[in-house]
Write a protein that holds these residues in place. Sequence first.
Motif, PDB file in Angstrom:
ATOM      1  N   LYS A 107       0.857  -1.182   0.000  1.00 32.52           N
ATOM      2  CA  LYS A 107       0.000   0.000   0.000  1.00 32.52           C
ATOM      3  C   LYS A 107       0.893   1.232   0.000  1.00 32.52           C
ATOM      4  N   GLN A 108       0.325   2.325  -0.518  1.00 38.76           N
ATOM      5  CA  GLN A 108       1.051   3.589  -0.491  1.00 38.76           C
ATOM      6  C   GLN A 108       0.143   4.672   0.043  1.00 38.76           C
ATOM      7  N   GLU A 109       0.769   5.660   0.649  1.00 42.50           N
ATOM      8  CA  GLU A 109       0.021   6.779   1.205  1.00 42.50           C
ATOM      9  C   GLU A 109       0.828   8.058   0.972  1.00 42.50           C
ATOM     10  N   PRO A 110       0.199   9.090   0.414  1.00 42.99           N
ATOM     11  CA  PRO A 110       0.945  10.333   0.193  1.00 42.99           C
ATOM     12  C   PRO A 110       1.304  11.009   1.517  1.00 42.99           C
ATOM     13  N   ARG A 111       2.444  11.631   1.546  1.00 42.58           N
ATOM     14  CA  ARG A 111       2.878  12.357   2.730  1.00 42.58           C
ATOM     15  C   ARG A 111       2.209  13.725   2.772  1.00 42.58           C
ATOM     16  N   LYS A 112       2.262  14.318   3.916  1.00 40.49           N
ATOM     17  CA  LYS A 112       1.686  15.647   4.124  1.00 40.49           C
ATOM     18  C   LYS A 112       2.307  16.641   3.141  1.00 40.49           C
ATOM     19  N   PHE A 113       1.488  17.461   2.566  1.00 41.72           N
ATOM     20  CA  PHE A 113       1.891  18.486   1.596  1.00 41.72           C
ATOM     21  C   PHE A 113       2.522  17.890   0.341  1.00 41.72           C
ATOM     22  N   ASP A 118       4.743   7.317   1.370  1.00 42.22           N
ATOM     23  CA  ASP A 118       5.141   6.239   2.277  1.00 42.22           C
ATOM     24  C   ASP A 118       4.641   4.922   1.702  1.00 42.22           C
ATOM     25  N   LEU A 119       5.513   3.926   1.687  1.00 40.32           N
ATOM     26  CA  LEU A 119       5.161   2.596   1.200  1.00 40.32           C
ATOM     27  C   LEU A 119       5.142   1.615   2.369  1.00 40.32           C
ATOM     28  N   HIS A 120       4.184   0.722   2.326  1.00 39.83           N
ATOM     29  CA  HIS A 120       4.104  -0.328   3.342  1.00 39.83           C
ATOM     30  C   HIS A 120       3.897  -1.655   2.614  1.00 39.83           C
ATOM     31  N   THR A 121       4.734  -2.635   2.930  1.00 40.88           N
ATOM     32  CA  THR A 121       4.569  -3.968   2.359  1.00 40.88           C
ATOM     33  C   THR A 121       4.587  -4.985   3.493  1.00 40.88           C
ATOM     34  N   GLN A 122       3.902  -6.092   3.267  1.00 38.96           N
ATOM     35  CA  GLN A 122       3.957  -7.165   4.246  1.00 38.96           C
ATOM     36  C   GLN A 122       3.605  -8.490   3.586  1.00 38.96           C
TER      37      GLN A 122
END
Length: 141
Positions: A107-113, A118-122
């Motif tokens: 999954k990915q999530e954009p950082r503030k501004f 940020d990437l998360h793998t599992q």
Amino acid sequence: MTGVHCLVSPEFFDALTSHSKVKEAYERWQEGAALRDDMRSGFTFGGITFEEYRGQAIDPDGNVRRFIASGEGHCFPVGTSQTFVTYFAPADFNETVNTLGLPIYAKQEPRKFDRGTDLHTQSNPLPLCLIPAVLVKVTAS
């Protein structure tokens, strides 16, 4: 089965590779390559591939525990069918509750501004031996 693989402790591996009969057998093999090269990733002798394994983890009490005890090893067959299987558990996301597990989640999530992502793998594998009788423990003596 196509062979036997044996994960051994560093002490077992040192005892094996320094044994006089092993040295004699490999004295002229590829002009002594087995004695010069790093064989910890796999050293075949007597039809068994020995591999030095240094895996360890910290238990809940904070003690370091080795996966293979000193002077021991664990052998298993390779090239078999229906002997080993790996099951995967779902990721710990809301949308994966009550679903079949996949080999990997990302999954990915954009950082503030919008200053990056940020990437998360599992992955949550559970390898199992369906025929435990084929697992053999060996000791150096």
